[in-house]
Design a protein around this motif. Structure first.
Motif, PDB file in Angstrom:
ATOM      1  N   GLN A   1       0.832  -1.215   0.000  1.00  0.00           N
ATOM      2  CA  GLN A   1       0.000   0.000   0.000  1.00  0.00           C
ATOM      3  C   GLN A   1       0.868   1.266   0.000  1.00  0.00           C
ATOM      4  OE1 GLN A   1      -3.336   0.373  -0.147  1.00  0.00           O
ATOM      5  NE2 GLN A   1      -3.602  -1.831  -0.395  1.00  0.00           N
ATOM      6  N   VAL A   2       1.941   1.220   0.761  1.00  0.00           N
ATOM      7  CA  VAL A   2       2.830   2.387   0.862  1.00  0.00           C
ATOM      8  C   VAL A   2       3.400   2.730  -0.520  1.00  0.00           C
ATOM      9  CG1 VAL A   2       5.039   3.203   1.778  1.00  0.00           C
ATOM     10  CG2 VAL A   2       3.423   2.039   3.301  1.00  0.00           C
ATOM     11  N   VAL A   3       3.875   1.708  -1.239  1.00  0.00           N
ATOM     12  CA  VAL A   3       4.473   1.983  -2.557  1.00  0.00           C
ATOM     13  C   VAL A   3       3.398   2.511  -3.518  1.00  0.00           C
ATOM     14  CG1 VAL A   3       5.735   1.030  -4.522  1.00  0.00           C
ATOM     15  CG2 VAL A   3       6.272   0.240  -2.199  1.00  0.00           C
ATOM     16  N   LEU A   4       2.229   1.890  -3.505  1.00  0.00           N
ATOM     17  CA  LEU A   4       1.160   2.346  -4.405  1.00  0.00           C
ATOM     18  C   LEU A   4       0.824   3.813  -4.143  1.00  0.00           C
ATOM     19  CD1 LEU A   4      -1.357  -0.684  -4.348  1.00  0.00           C
ATOM     20  CD2 LEU A   4       0.364  -0.172  -6.096  1.00  0.00           C
ATOM     21  N   ARG A   5       0.604   4.164  -2.853  1.00  0.00           N
ATOM     22  CA  ARG A   5       0.194   5.534  -2.502  1.00  0.00           C
ATOM     23  C   ARG A   5       1.296   6.548  -2.827  1.00  0.00           C
ATOM     24  NH1 ARG A   5      -3.887   2.938  -1.397  1.00  0.00           N
ATOM     25  NH2 ARG A   5      -3.830   3.025  -3.661  1.00  0.00           N
ATOM     26  N   CYS A   6       2.557   6.169  -2.585  1.00  0.00           N
ATOM     27  CA  CYS A   6       3.655   7.110  -2.805  1.00  0.00           C
ATOM     28  C   CYS A   6       3.922   7.362  -4.283  1.00  0.00           C
ATOM     29  CB  CYS A   6       4.943   6.600  -2.150  1.00  0.00           C
ATOM     30  SG  CYS A   6       4.949   6.778  -0.360  1.00  0.00           S
ATOM     31  N   CYS A   7       3.601   6.394  -5.140  1.00  0.00           N
ATOM     32  CA  CYS A   7       4.026   6.489  -6.540  1.00  0.00           C
ATOM     33  C   CYS A   7       2.902   6.724  -7.545  1.00  0.00           C
ATOM     34  CB  CYS A   7       4.803   5.229  -6.926  1.00  0.00           C
ATOM     35  SG  CYS A   7       6.289   4.999  -5.931  1.00  0.00           S
ATOM     36  N   GLU A   8       1.648   6.696  -7.113  1.00  0.00           N
ATOM     37  CA  GLU A   8       0.543   6.762  -8.079  1.00  0.00           C
ATOM     38  C   GLU A   8       0.181   8.189  -8.493  1.00  0.00           C
ATOM     39  OE1 GLU A   8      -2.992   5.158  -6.211  1.00  0.00           O
ATOM     40  OE2 GLU A   8      -2.903   6.611  -4.589  1.00  0.00           O
ATOM     41  N   TRP A   9       0.555   9.175  -7.697  1.00  0.00           N
ATOM     42  CA  TRP A   9      -0.049  10.505  -7.813  1.00  0.00           C
ATOM     43  C   TRP A   9       0.708  11.471  -8.732  1.00  0.00           C
ATOM     44  CZ3 TRP A   9       2.805  14.800  -6.469  1.00  0.00           C
ATOM     45  CH2 TRP A   9       4.043  14.517  -5.866  1.00  0.00           C
ATOM     46  N   GLY A  10       1.987  11.183  -9.027  1.00  0.00           N
ATOM     47  CA  GLY A  10       2.877  12.219  -9.571  1.00  0.00           C
ATOM     48  C   GLY A  10       2.882  12.389 -11.081  1.00  0.00           C
ATOM     49  N   GLY A  11       2.083  11.594 -11.808  1.00  0.00           N
ATOM     50  CA  GLY A  11       2.040  11.752 -13.252  1.00  0.00           C
ATOM     51  C   GLY A  11       3.212  11.133 -13.996  1.00  0.00           C
ATOM     52  N   GLN A  12       3.968  10.259 -13.296  1.00  0.00           N
ATOM     53  CA  GLN A  12       5.105   9.611 -13.970  1.00  0.00           C
ATOM     54  C   GLN A  12       4.760   8.204 -14.465  1.00  0.00           C
ATOM     55  OE1 GLN A  12       5.731  10.064 -10.410  1.00  0.00           O
ATOM     56  NE2 GLN A  12       6.825  12.014 -10.351  1.00  0.00           N
ATOM     57  N   LEU A  13       3.717   7.618 -13.886  1.00  0.00           N
ATOM     58  CA  LEU A  13       3.435   6.205 -14.137  1.00  0.00           C
ATOM     59  C   LEU A  13       2.120   5.989 -14.880  1.00  0.00           C
ATOM     60  CD1 LEU A  13       4.358   4.518 -10.727  1.00  0.00           C
ATOM     61  CD2 LEU A  13       5.629   4.384 -12.881  1.00  0.00           C
ATOM     62  N   ALA A  14       2.118   4.909 -15.690  1.00  0.00           N
ATOM     63  CA  ALA A  14       0.865   4.459 -16.275  1.00  0.00           C
ATOM     64  C   ALA A  14       0.281   3.322 -15.447  1.00  0.00           C
ATOM     65  CB  ALA A  14       1.090   3.996 -17.709  1.00  0.00           C
ATOM     66  N   GLY A  15       1.149   2.580 -14.772  1.00  0.00           N
ATOM     67  CA  GLY A  15       0.662   1.461 -13.967  1.00  0.00           C
ATOM     68  C   GLY A  15       1.786   0.826 -13.181  1.00  0.00           C
ATOM     69  N   MET A  16       1.390  -0.060 -12.269  1.00  0.00           N
ATOM     70  CA  MET A  16       2.365  -0.746 -11.437  1.00  0.00           C
ATOM     71  C   MET A  16       2.035  -2.229 -11.372  1.00  0.00           C
ATOM     72  SD  MET A  16       2.839   1.879  -8.213  1.00  0.00           S
ATOM     73  CE  MET A  16       1.529   3.108  -8.270  1.00  0.00           C
ATOM     74  N   ALA A  17       3.076  -3.039 -11.153  1.00  0.00           N
ATOM     75  CA  ALA A  17       2.887  -4.465 -10.922  1.00  0.00           C
ATOM     76  C   ALA A  17       3.605  -4.792  -9.621  1.00  0.00           C
ATOM     77  CB  ALA A  17       3.476  -5.279 -12.071  1.00  0.00           C
ATOM     78  N   SER A  18       2.949  -5.563  -8.778  1.00  0.00           N
ATOM     79  CA  SER A  18       3.515  -5.884  -7.472  1.00  0.00           C
ATOM     80  C   SER A  18       3.444  -7.374  -7.217  1.00  0.00           C
ATOM     81  CB  SER A  18       2.737  -5.150  -6.377  1.00  0.00           C
ATOM     82  OG  SER A  18       3.032  -5.695  -5.101  1.00  0.00           O
ATOM     83  N   GLU A  19       4.401  -7.857  -6.443  1.00  0.00           N
ATOM     84  CA  GLU A  19       4.340  -9.251  -5.991  1.00  0.00           C
ATOM     85  C   GLU A  19       3.003  -9.533  -5.304  1.00  0.00           C
ATOM     86  OE1 GLU A  19       7.002 -10.284  -2.784  1.00  0.00           O
ATOM     87  OE2 GLU A  19       6.877 -12.393  -3.282  1.00  0.00           O
TER      88      GLU A  19
END
Ligand code: MN
Ligand code: MN
Length: 360
Positions: free
Chosen positions: A75-93
């Protein structure tokens, strides 16, 4: 206090300022570092952190049991990295399918794959754990799918890991060497403490889970037997063995003083070709190791050349000091071409094709 120190942000701006989307990549890595600082604080609290109301004892997307900290770190990684306009998506273990940036935020040109808490079985025993991450380019349009993440590791634009040990360190590469930063807790900044990490080419230290020995393939058994024979064997020197059961901690030791780590293919569970996950464990670790002058291989090919077939695909990983990994690759070649016959002890030969009675 020394005022000329290089912070992570300064370092990233210097390394990335002339790259297209370099500012966005720097911004993303600063966000990853923010997540890492939070996870460092959580892991440092140990048993003082309550279990909360998160799921416990449920297998995650790649089949490991989820611990509360796995869920929180994710959750920490998702919340920290989702907001800044750098990413289209994430994949997590910890997530079966890709996580899409919510429509309230801008999207960007990168994909992030991560293992939020690596070695989480070490949490209970207060041994170092970590976070591993890989940044890929997103060249598609619209929402990314699993397929967009299935890029060979050599296309990674950045990769790294954090280690939560007695000190918290962030080790990363944007393709210009591997560099280590130490968290200054008082100031809250990562400071460049280990520029241009270099893995020594030679080593006398190996790491492997020996309890799997009976499942090893002959080239791995041969290599380990030769190390264990030490001074009296063909290697002519004594070796030391290490095993922390945490990929991040093993990688960190190898970056600091050399060594070779093996989680090879074995016959324990034949359909499974390895233990570690390609996209968010083997690939980022391989990039960090190669950028530090080491090698990362399956035993039969470079990790970074492997085209992934699935988000949570597993792979064999042999990495570390160049000359040892090259030797282990050679032993695999010898074996696959039948040239290792004279070297393999009868002990490892029991079920081999070379036994006369096994020939048909
Ligand atoms: Mn892991
Ligand atoms: Mn994990």
């Amino acid at each position: 206090m020394h005022l000329g120190r290089t912070t992570l942000a300064k370092f990233l701006i210097q390394q990335l300022h002339d790259r297209p989307d370099g500012g966005k990549l720097a911004g993303l890595l600063v966000d990853v570092a923010a997540a890492v600082k939070t996870i460092a604080a959580l892991t440092a609290r140990g048993a003082l952190t309550g279990p909360g109301d998160t799921a416990v004892g449920v297998p995650n997307a790649s089949g490991d049991e989820q611990k509360p900290l796995d869920v929180i770190a994710n959750q920490v990684v998702l919340r920290c990295c989702e907001w800044g306009g750098q990413l289209a998506g994430m994949a997590s273990e910890e997530l079966e399918t890709p996580y899409l940036v919510p429509p309230t935020y801008e999207t960007g040109p990168y994909l992030l794959a991560f293992d939020p808490l690596d070695g989480s079985s070490n949490v209970d025993v207060n041994v170092a754990v970590g976070t591993i991450f890989s940044v890929l380019q997103f060249s598609g349009a619209g929402a990314p799918t699993e397929r967009d993440f299935l890029q060979a590791g050599k296309t990674q634009v950045a990769a790294g890991y954090a280690i939560y040990g007695p000190s918290t360190m962030l080790v990363l590469t944007v393709g210009l060497g591997t560099h280590g930063f130490t968290l200054d807790r008082e100031i809250g900044n990562f400071i460049l403490t280990h520029p241009n990490l270099t893995i020594p080419e030679e080593t006398s230290e190996f790491a492997i889970n020996s309890s799997n020995e009976r499942f090893w393939e002959p080239p791995v058994a041969r290599y380990v037997a030769e190390c264990k024979a030490g001074r009296t064997g063909i290697r002519g020197r004594d070796f030391n063995m290490r095993w922390i059961a945490s990929l991040v901690a093993e990688t960190h030791r190898i970056l600091m003083r050399g060594g070779v780590f093996m989680y090879p293919r074995d016959t324990k569970d034949p359909p499974r070709v390895g233990r570690l996950r390609l996209l968010y464990e083997a690939n980022p670790i391989a990039m960090v190791v190669e950028q530090a002058g080491g090698l990362a291989s399956t035993g039969r090919g470079r990790i970074l050349e492997t085209t992934p077939q699935a988000l949570h695909e597993r792979i064999a990983l042999i990495m570390g000091s160049k000359s040892e990994v090259a030797r282990i690759e050679r032993y695999h070649r010898d074996h696959d071409t039948g040239q290792d016959l004279p070297y393999i002890s009868p002990l490892f030969n029991e079920r081999s094709l070379y036994r006369p009675e096994a020939r048909v």
